[in-house]
Design an enzyme around this catalytic site. Structure first.
Site, PDB file in Angstrom:
ATOM      1  N   ASN A   9       0.874  -1.167   0.000  1.00  0.00           N
ATOM      2  CA  ASN A   9       0.000   0.000   0.000  1.00  0.00           C
ATOM      3  C   ASN A   9       0.915   1.222   0.000  1.00  0.00           C
ATOM      4  OD1 ASN A   9      -1.792   2.048   0.503  1.00  0.00           O
ATOM      5  ND2 ASN A   9      -2.757   1.075   2.284  1.00  0.00           N
ATOM      6  N   LYS A  30       3.123   0.664   3.237  1.00  0.00           N
ATOM      7  CA  LYS A  30       2.802  -0.433   4.151  1.00  0.00           C
ATOM      8  C   LYS A  30       2.919  -1.747   3.384  1.00  0.00           C
ATOM      9  CE  LYS A  30      -0.577   2.178   6.799  1.00  0.00           C
ATOM     10  NZ  LYS A  30      -1.914   2.627   6.467  1.00  0.00           N
ATOM     11  N   ARG A  53      -2.558  -1.998  -3.513  1.00  0.00           N
ATOM     12  CA  ARG A  53      -3.768  -1.232  -3.280  1.00  0.00           C
ATOM     13  C   ARG A  53      -3.725   0.002  -4.179  1.00  0.00           C
ATOM     14  NH1 ARG A  53      -5.186   3.076   1.284  1.00  0.00           N
ATOM     15  NH2 ARG A  53      -7.413   3.228   0.834  1.00  0.00           N
ATOM     16  N   HIS A  64     -13.245   2.490   0.163  1.00  0.00           N
ATOM     17  CA  HIS A  64     -13.263   1.405   1.164  1.00  0.00           C
ATOM     18  C   HIS A  64     -13.914   0.143   0.597  1.00  0.00           C
ATOM     19  CE1 HIS A  64     -13.487   4.707   4.497  1.00  0.00           C
ATOM     20  NE2 HIS A  64     -12.227   4.339   4.360  1.00  0.00           N
ATOM     21  N   ARG A 124     -12.739  15.109   8.301  1.00  0.00           N
ATOM     22  CA  ARG A 124     -13.530  15.489   7.123  1.00  0.00           C
ATOM     23  C   ARG A 124     -14.967  15.789   7.527  1.00  0.00           C
ATOM     24  NH1 ARG A 124     -11.762  10.306   4.197  1.00  0.00           N
ATOM     25  NH2 ARG A 124      -9.577  10.717   3.714  1.00  0.00           N
ATOM     26  N   ARG A 156     -11.428   8.401  20.585  1.00  0.00           N
ATOM     27  CA  ARG A 156     -11.181   8.125  22.011  1.00  0.00           C
ATOM     28  C   ARG A 156     -11.030   9.427  22.793  1.00  0.00           C
ATOM     29  NH1 ARG A 156      -6.722   3.742  20.476  1.00  0.00           N
ATOM     30  NH2 ARG A 156      -6.576   5.300  18.854  1.00  0.00           N
ATOM     31  N   GLU A 165     -14.985  -1.372  15.176  1.00  0.00           N
ATOM     32  CA  GLU A 165     -14.570  -2.597  15.872  1.00  0.00           C
ATOM     33  C   GLU A 165     -14.377  -2.385  17.364  1.00  0.00           C
ATOM     34  OE1 GLU A 165     -11.061  -4.080  13.803  1.00  0.00           O
ATOM     35  OE2 GLU A 165     -12.059  -3.743  11.887  1.00  0.00           O
ATOM     36  N   GLU A 202      -8.281  -5.534   4.859  1.00  0.00           N
ATOM     37  CA  GLU A 202      -8.144  -5.146   3.453  1.00  0.00           C
ATOM     38  C   GLU A 202      -6.926  -5.800   2.796  1.00  0.00           C
ATOM     39  OE1 GLU A 202      -8.904  -1.121   5.108  1.00  0.00           O
ATOM     40  OE2 GLU A 202      -9.707  -0.683   3.125  1.00  0.00           O
TER      41      GLU A 202
END
Ligand code: ADP
Length: 397
Positions: free
Chosen positions: A7, A14, A90, A179, A240, A284, A333, A383
């Site tokens: 990626n 990555k 990707r 996504h 965003r 968080r 998640e 992914e």
């Protein structure tokens, strides 16, 4: 079979190396700060992390370092590069050209370049990663997996903006969605969990991370999703704004004397949870501040949840019902209270929240009570695994 998944971003790469016999990750890591000071490679094998600090001026050097790390006598996992069967990349934007993952040829690279102006920050580094691999390992098949591909099944009524039609014809101004690999992966999994044929199911997938989108997946196909021409449309995200009245753009440009670049930057980097709360883009931090009585943090969280709730309602209408709702990605998640906040008031769709089950982070679990007509799940996304699977599938023909 071993597949390397890459990626490539503008300043980072990555990677994950998969053993496709058991889909285990043999090694993974990230090249950071490409073309900037203090660049380094972080490489992880069996939970052990190695950091290699080195000058990394470009993607070519970055990917060479990844290959070196994979072959290294101490922390490597390969005896030779021959062990890698293919590389899966990707790619953010496939425009209207790519509705599936593809084996990369010169023509495919050209087509990717053709749609680069739709994702000027993402596609060029994605393509750079592909070209470097073609140079460094010319004999290895390369596969492109697009964030937009899964949503190419959207009907015209869902992807068409009510602007003069010529802008669609001239510039491809329409909704594409992103996504896609994640929505496809968790929707398919949900169909399995409810024991329904994917091609005869109605599933709403909520990918809630720093970037966030919802998709309506009917009979195995995306029929609508909340992101549009760019990932700015739809939900409230970390930084965003998501959906706003488009008239706000020229209004603020005039009031604040902003260029189009500046207003674009505000909507992409300074809005969302960060913009409303003034505290952070991280959910968080927002939750903590709200718990401490910070009203704007509370408001940011409320606006976030309300927007997701509205999309779930809209997509239930679009599909004429819903069999399962899925939460995935960082927030989906892990954020117990956010899931509860979103679902609160949606029980009329035919479920009861199992609060005990919902008190769980980062693992696959059903959070609707037994006997619910509409089932609700947390399903961790992956992914990279989708990219590896698509690559293996294309390789096997
Ligand atoms: P990206 O879009 O950058 O891939 P992620 O999917 O990693 O984003 O999601 C990042 C978001 O997930 C952040 O808002 C973060 O607060 C949230 N998140 C991650 N872990 C937790 C957790 N344990 N509890 C609540 N939220 C979490």
């Amino acid at each position: 079979m071993k597949i390397l998944v890459l990626n490539s971003g503008s300043s980072s790469i990555k990677y994950q190396l998969f053993n496709m016999e058991n889909e285990n990750v043999l090694a993974k890591g990230i090249v950071e700060r490409i073309g900037i000071d203090d660049s380094f490679l972080e490489h992880e094998v069996n939970g052990d992390e190695i950091v290699i600090k080195e000058d990394i001026p470009n993607h070519s050097k970055g990917i060479s370092l990844v290959i070196d790390a994979l072959l290294d006598d101490n922390h490597g996992v390969l005896a030779s590069m021959d062990e890698i069967n293919a590389v899966g990349h990707r790619v953010v934007h496939g425009g209207e050209k790519f509705a599936d993952s593809v084996k990369i040829t010169d023509e495919v690279v050209e087509q990717m370049e053709d749609v680069s102006d739709l994702a000027p920050l993402h596609n060029p580094p994605n393509i750079a990663g592909i070209k470097v691999c073609q140079e460094l390992m010319p004999e290895k098949p390369q596969v492109g997996v697009f964030d937009t591909a899964f949503h190419q099944s959207m009907p015209a009524e869902a992807y068409t903006y009510a602007l003069p039609y010529e802008y669609y014809e001239k510039y491809g101004v329409r909704r594409y969605g992103f996504h896609g690999t994640s929505h496809r992966f968790v929707a398919k999994r949900a169909a399995k969990l409810i024991d329904k044929d994917f091609n005869d199911s109605k599933i709403i997938t909520c990918h809630l991370g720093n970037g966030a989108s919802v998709a309506a997946v009917k009979n195995g196909k995306s029929i609508d999703t909340s992101m549009g021409l760019t990932p700015l449309e739809g939900l409230v995200m970390g930084t965003r704004c998501g959906d706003i009245d488009p008239a706000i753009v020229p209004f603020l440009q005039e009031k604040e004397d902003l260029s189009s670049k500046e207003i674009d930057n505000i909507m992409n980097k300074k809005s969302g949870l960060l913009g409303i709360s003034g505290i952070s883009n991280d959910s968080r931090d927002i939750q903590e501040a709200a718990a401490d009585g910070n009203e704007r943090a509370q408001l940011a969280g409320d606006v976030f949840n309300y927007r997701v709730k509205k999309y779930i309602g809209a997509y239930t209408a679009a599909m004429g019902g819903v069999d399962a709702i899925v939460f995935t990605a960082g927030i989906g998640e892990n954020a117990i209270e956010i899931r509860e906040g979103i679902l609160d008031g949606l029980e009329y769709l035919g479920f009861e929240l199992d609060k005990e089950a919902n008190d769980s982070r980062g693992k696959e679990i059903e959070i609707s009570k037994a006997g619910s007509d509409t089932r609700v799940f947390v399903i961790p996304t992956n992914e990279e695994l989708v990219i590896a699977r698509d690559t293996a599938e294309i390789l096997e023909g």
